[in-house]
Design a protein around this motif. Structure first.
Motif, PDB file in Angstrom:
ATOM      1  N   ILE A  30       0.869  -1.184   0.000  1.00 25.49           N
ATOM      2  CA  ILE A  30       0.000   0.000   0.000  1.00 25.49           C
ATOM      3  C   ILE A  30       0.902   1.228   0.000  1.00 25.49           C
ATOM      4  O   ILE A  30       1.824   1.319   0.810  1.00 25.49           O
ATOM      5  N   SER A  31       0.634   2.184  -0.887  1.00 25.63           N
ATOM      6  CA  SER A  31       1.409   3.423  -0.904  1.00 25.63           C
ATOM      7  C   SER A  31       0.707   4.476  -0.060  1.00 25.63           C
ATOM      8  O   SER A  31      -0.524   4.602  -0.100  1.00 25.63           O
ATOM      9  N   ARG A  32       1.475   5.228   0.698  1.00 22.66           N
ATOM     10  CA  ARG A  32       0.911   6.334   1.491  1.00 22.66           C
ATOM     11  C   ARG A  32       0.553   7.489   0.561  1.00 22.66           C
ATOM     12  O   ARG A  32       1.085   7.600  -0.540  1.00 22.66           O
ATOM     13  N   SER A  33      -0.299   8.374   1.040  1.00 23.42           N
ATOM     14  CA  SER A  33      -0.708   9.466   0.157  1.00 23.42           C
ATOM     15  C   SER A  33       0.468  10.429  -0.053  1.00 23.42           C
ATOM     16  O   SER A  33       1.314  10.603   0.835  1.00 23.42           O
ATOM     17  N   PHE A  34       0.497  11.031  -1.225  1.00 22.18           N
ATOM     18  CA  PHE A  34       1.542  12.000  -1.583  1.00 22.18           C
ATOM     19  C   PHE A  34       1.598  13.120  -0.542  1.00 22.18           C
ATOM     20  O   PHE A  34       2.668  13.472  -0.039  1.00 22.18           O
ATOM     21  N   ASP A  35       0.425  13.648  -0.165  1.00 20.74           N
ATOM     22  CA  ASP A  35       0.396  14.763   0.793  1.00 20.74           C
ATOM     23  C   ASP A  35       0.944  14.361   2.154  1.00 20.74           C
ATOM     24  O   ASP A  35       1.653  15.133   2.791  1.00 20.74           O
ATOM     25  N   ASP A  36       0.623  13.152   2.603  1.00 22.55           N
ATOM     26  CA  ASP A  36       1.125  12.690   3.904  1.00 22.55           C
ATOM     27  C   ASP A  36       2.649  12.590   3.886  1.00 22.55           C
ATOM     28  O   ASP A  36       3.320  12.974   4.840  1.00 22.55           O
ATOM     29  N   VAL A  37       3.187  12.052   2.801  1.00 16.26           N
ATOM     30  CA  VAL A  37       4.644  11.883   2.720  1.00 16.26           C
ATOM     31  C   VAL A  37       5.319  13.258   2.703  1.00 16.26           C
ATOM     32  O   VAL A  37       6.289  13.497   3.432  1.00 16.26           O
ATOM     33  N   ILE A  38       4.776  14.173   1.910  1.00 21.86           N
ATOM     34  CA  ILE A  38       5.397  15.501   1.826  1.00 21.86           C
ATOM     35  C   ILE A  38       5.263  16.248   3.163  1.00 21.86           C
ATOM     36  O   ILE A  38       6.184  16.926   3.605  1.00 21.86           O
TER      37      ILE A  38
END
Ligand code: SAH
Length: 422
Positions: free
Chosen positions: A155-163
């Motif tokens: 599962i990939s984390r959301s782009f916004d969460d990672v940033i």
């Protein structure tokens, strides 16, 4: 990944007023974070738990987290009845439950996906090199690997969460970001509006953060090395010229049985493209020797690919049969003495290549990251863009974490250098 998990667990306890100690007898809570990728590490867990049980104070809580916890489950309590908690790699955020209810046993080995990221408090400070997980689990199902069982589906984390995590880390002291995932270059996230984000988007966005000076990611699967990502090595100078891209074996037959269905020509072609994009790039690999059915000539092909690619900083392992994996029940398991002999041969070749690369660095200047001083306090330890350790004499320029270092000498395992402006 375990370093990251341990850091977050420590930060969680820190936020509750706990302080770390090196003395088991002094601790109020003792947590063993565990890896089950190879059998040897797994075997050590229960003997280590026995030592902890005998040394700790009676009131101290103790337990295991991580992949061995997930694999052992409730059986861990049967093997070690004094244990207070057993938490899998995706449920360690439940740890505070045992502090609130210390008399009950806590067992949670659920694969909760990304839940832990939402529930854990942000740590108060960031290390200079900050790991940022962008994905959990793995879908590749290599036949030797227990990870899909212990860490679940990808599962990939959301782009916004990672940033958000990356910016937070930058504000709190991080200089280098290392994106983490079992199949990190397969990162793929689609937002509500249907926009798709890849690892290249994360890199491009992170490179814009002024405090962040170095970016890397681990570990990569060869066929996920897409052109957009290769291009990052040409266009983003903050992306380090170093890539761990495990080949595992140089034999097409073995790769097929490992369920790693890429061709060696395709793999070498990716390396060529990377070298065109970034002429100074260096590659490292993981290798498994003694996979079921590996013949002498299969093994020769592994040596051959190592010679052709000239990997630096590689990791090599004897094949270790793991529960819940297809390879564990394959015919033609290789005897231990043969595995041992092959590992020694491969290691000596890899060391020779690494030494040669280290020697080739002498006389060059590199931007290196300050890690701290050595035990004597007389030397400073730096990390080169190729993750080599470089020992430097002197005092670092005030507050500067990145310095230009001239490499003056090399050994198999490390470099020596001096400040280029001295
Ligand atoms: N997705 C990660 C896997 C983590 S395990 C990756 O690609 O690196 C790290 C390394 O351990 C793997 O690359 C592999 O070389 C090795 N490994 C995994 N399972 C193994 C096993 N059963 N026996 C020996 N080595 C193994």
């Amino acid at each position: 990944m375990n370093v990251y998990d341990s850091w977050r667990i420590a930060a969680m306890l820190d936020a509750r007023g706990y302080k770390s100690t090196n003395d088991v007898a002094d601790a109020d809570i003792i947590i063993l974070n565990t890896c089950s990728v190879r059998e040897k590490a797994t075997n050590k867990v229960f003997s280590a738990l026995g030592r902890i049980r005998d040394a700790k104070k009676p009131s101290a809580l103790f337990g295991i987290v991580g992949c061995v916890a997930r694999e052992a489950g409730a059986d861990a309590f049967r093997r070690m009845p004094e244990l207070n908690f057993v938490l899998g790699p995706q449920s360690y955020h439940k740890l505070p439950d045992i502090l609130e209810n210390p008399d009950a046993r806590l067992l949670n080995i659920d694969l909760g996906g990304l839940e832990k990221f939402d529930e854990m408090p942000q740590p108060a400070t960031s290390p200079t090199v900050c790991y940022v997980p962008i994905q959990e689990g793995c879908n590749h199902c290599c036949t030797y690997c227990i990870v899909p069982y212990t860490r679940g589906r990808e599962i990939s984390r959301s782009f916004d969460d990672v940033i958000r995590d990356t910016k937070y880390a930058a504000k709190n002291g991080a200089i280098e970001i290392c994106f983490l995932g079992q199949n990190v270059n397969g990162y793929k996230y689609t937002d509500k509006n249907g926009n798709e984000f890849r690892l290249s988007d994360l890199i491009r966005q992170t490179a814009k953060i002024p405090e962040i000076k170095r970016i890397r990611f681990t570990s990569s699967y060869p066929t996920e090395m897409t052109d957009d990502l290769i291009e990052m090595f040409a266009t983003e100078p903050k992306l380090l010229p170093f890539l761990n891209m495990p080949v595992q074996s140089g034999s097409p037959d073995v790769l097929k049985r490992m369920n790693r269905p890429y061709s060696l020509d395709g793999y070498l072609e990716i390396i060529n493209k990377l070298r065109v994009a970034r002429p100074d790039i260096q590659i490292s690999s993981d290798f498994i020797v003694g996979f079921p059915g590996e013949s002498d000539s299969d093994f020769e092909q592994t040596l051959d690919i190592a010679r052709r690619v000239r990997y630096i900083n590689s990791y090599s392992f004897k094949y270790s049969p793991r529960p819940h994996t297809a390879a564990a029940i394959m015919p033609n398991q290789i005897p231990e003495n043969v595995k041992k002999e092959r590992l020694a041969i491969l290691d000596s070749l890899l060391n020779e290549i690494q030494h040669e690369f280290n020697n080739s660095c002498v006389g060059k200047t590199m931007q290196c990251l300050y890690e701290g001083s050595d035990k004597t306090g007389k030397h400073l330890i730096y990390r080169t863009p190729y993750m080599q350790q470089c020992v430097v004499r002197g005092t670092p320029p005030d507050g500067e974490k990145i310095s230009t270092i001239k490499i003056t000498a090399a050994s198999k395992a490390s470099l020596r250098g001096e400040f280029a402006n001295d």
